[in-house]
Design a protein around this motif. Sequence first.
Motif, short mmCIF file in Angstrom:
data_model
loop_
_atom_site.label_atom_id
_atom_site.label_comp_id
_atom_site.label_asym_id
_atom_site.label_seq_id
_atom_site.Cartn_x
_atom_site.Cartn_y
_atom_site.Cartn_z
N LEU A 17 0.90 -1.17 -0.01
CA LEU A 17 0.01 -0.07 0.05
C LEU A 17 0.94 1.23 -0.04
CD1 LEU A 17 -2.80 1.38 0.14
CD2 LEU A 17 -2.78 0.83 2.31
N GLN A 18 1.87 1.41 0.71
CA GLN A 18 2.87 2.53 0.69
C GLN A 18 3.45 2.71 -0.61
OE1 GLN A 18 3.22 4.96 3.33
NE2 GLN A 18 4.05 5.83 1.37
N LEU A 19 4.13 1.47 -1.21
CA LEU A 19 4.57 1.54 -2.45
C LEU A 19 3.43 2.14 -3.36
CD1 LEU A 19 6.47 -1.80 -2.46
CD2 LEU A 19 7.31 0.66 -2.63
N SER A 20 2.24 1.72 -3.41
CA SER A 20 1.07 2.30 -4.10
C SER A 20 0.98 3.81 -4.10
CB SER A 20 -0.06 1.60 -4.00
OG SER A 20 -0.03 0.16 -4.27
N ARG A 21 1.22 4.17 -2.76
CA ARG A 21 0.96 5.61 -2.50
C ARG A 21 2.01 6.21 -3.15
NH1 ARG A 21 -0.76 4.35 3.43
NH2 ARG A 21 -2.73 4.12 3.30
N ASP A 22 3.23 5.76 -2.94
CA ASP A 22 4.54 6.42 -3.63
C ASP A 22 4.69 6.29 -5.05
OD1 ASP A 22 5.36 6.61 -0.97
OD2 ASP A 22 6.88 5.06 -1.04
N MET A 23 3.80 5.40 -5.71
CA MET A 23 3.80 5.26 -7.05
C MET A 23 2.73 6.37 -7.72
SD MET A 23 3.29 1.08 -7.72
CE MET A 23 2.86 1.35 -9.26
N LEU A 35 8.25 5.71 -10.78
CA LEU A 35 7.13 5.07 -10.89
C LEU A 35 7.40 3.50 -11.45
CD1 LEU A 35 3.71 4.55 -11.06
CD2 LEU A 35 3.76 5.54 -13.27
N ALA A 36 8.07 3.30 -12.46
CA ALA A 36 8.36 1.80 -13.04
C ALA A 36 9.15 1.11 -11.63
CB ALA A 36 9.06 2.02 -14.06
N SER A 37 9.93 1.89 -11.18
CA SER A 37 10.87 1.21 -10.42
C SER A 37 10.05 0.77 -9.21
CB SER A 37 12.08 2.17 -9.79
OG SER A 37 13.07 1.48 -8.62
N LEU A 38 9.18 1.46 -8.48
CA LEU A 38 8.24 1.20 -7.41
C LEU A 38 7.12 0.06 -7.94
CD1 LEU A 38 7.22 4.92 -6.35
CD2 LEU A 38 8.88 3.15 -5.02
N GLU A 39 6.81 0.04 -8.95
CA GLU A 39 5.87 -0.83 -9.37
C GLU A 39 6.53 -2.23 -9.39
OE1 GLU A 39 3.52 -3.63 -11.43
OE2 GLU A 39 5.47 -2.97 -12.27
N ALA A 40 7.84 -2.36 -9.87
CA ALA A 40 8.71 -3.51 -9.80
C ALA A 40 8.68 -4.06 -8.31
CB ALA A 40 9.96 -3.40 -10.45
N PRO A 44 5.78 -8.20 -6.99
CA PRO A 44 5.85 -9.62 -5.97
C PRO A 44 5.00 -9.41 -4.56
CG PRO A 44 7.86 -8.26 -6.06
CD PRO A 44 6.95 -7.78 -6.90
N LEU A 45 4.89 -8.45 -4.22
CA LEU A 45 4.22 -8.36 -2.92
C LEU A 45 2.74 -8.52 -3.28
CD1 LEU A 45 5.55 -5.24 -1.24
CD2 LEU A 45 6.23 -7.65 -0.95
N LEU A 46 2.13 -8.22 -4.19
CA LEU A 46 0.76 -8.41 -4.54
C LEU A 46 0.29 -9.58 -5.08
CD1 LEU A 46 -0.28 -4.66 -5.89
CD2 LEU A 46 -0.94 -5.86 -3.80
N ARG A 47 1.53 -10.39 -5.83
CA ARG A 47 1.17 -11.58 -6.29
C ARG A 47 0.90 -12.77 -5.46
NH1 ARG A 47 0.52 -11.66 -11.69
NH2 ARG A 47 1.37 -10.06 -12.93
N GLY A 59 -8.33 -3.04 -1.37
CA GLY A 59 -9.00 -1.90 -2.00
C GLY A 59 -8.52 -0.80 -2.47
N GLU A 60 -7.82 -0.29 -1.19
CA GLU A 60 -7.06 1.01 -1.39
C GLU A 60 -6.10 1.04 -2.39
OE1 GLU A 60 -4.81 4.33 1.24
OE2 GLU A 60 -5.94 2.96 2.33
N ILE A 61 -5.49 -0.31 -2.59
CA ILE A 61 -4.30 -0.48 -3.56
C ILE A 61 -5.01 -0.28 -4.96
CG2 ILE A 61 -2.87 -2.09 -4.52
CD1 ILE A 61 -1.96 -3.14 -1.49
N LEU A 62 -6.34 -0.95 -5.05
CA LEU A 62 -6.96 -0.73 -6.35
C LEU A 62 -7.11 0.41 -6.70
CD1 LEU A 62 -8.90 -3.94 -6.08
CD2 LEU A 62 -7.05 -3.63 -7.63
N ALA A 63 -7.67 1.39 -5.74
CA ALA A 63 -8.03 2.58 -5.90
C ALA A 63 -6.93 3.59 -6.36
CB ALA A 63 -8.59 3.39 -4.73
N CYS A 64 -5.78 3.25 -5.74
CA CYS A 64 -4.46 3.99 -6.07
C CYS A 64 -4.06 3.71 -7.76
CB CYS A 64 -3.20 3.73 -5.31
SG CYS A 64 -3.13 4.12 -3.76
N ASP A 65 -4.50 2.33 -8.19
CA ASP A 65 -4.41 1.75 -9.43
C ASP A 65 -4.91 2.37 -10.37
OD1 ASP A 65 -2.02 0.44 -8.56
OD2 ASP A 65 -2.91 -1.69 -8.95
#
Length: 99
Positions: A17-23, A35-40, A44-47, A59-65
């Motif tokens: 979630l923090q990575l999503s906010r940073d993205m 953004l690409a670095s943070l997504e990488a 693996p955390l989401l998989r 749900g919050e991660i999906l909202a960020c996405d």
Amino acid sequence: MSTPAVTNEIGIIEQALQLSRDMLSAAQAQEWEQLASLEAQREPLLRREHSADVVEQLGEILACDRELRTLVRQARDEAAAQWQRQSGQARAIRAYAQA
């Protein structure tokens, strides 16, 4: 009381979630490489397989996405429009030079 496995999973989701906010912050600042670095880092955390205990965070991660997709789409469209403008200017300069 949470088990160690659930506590660990919550920690992983909080990190994602923090990575999503940073993205999202990186996208808002148009820092696309960041953004690409943070997504990488986040992927693996989401998989992993997740329990129902982390549904709210997911749900919050999906909202960020969703917001990220909007920002990236806008930036892509603006870059394409800018490229087209520059391409048109280059054609006009070449035509003028040949006249």
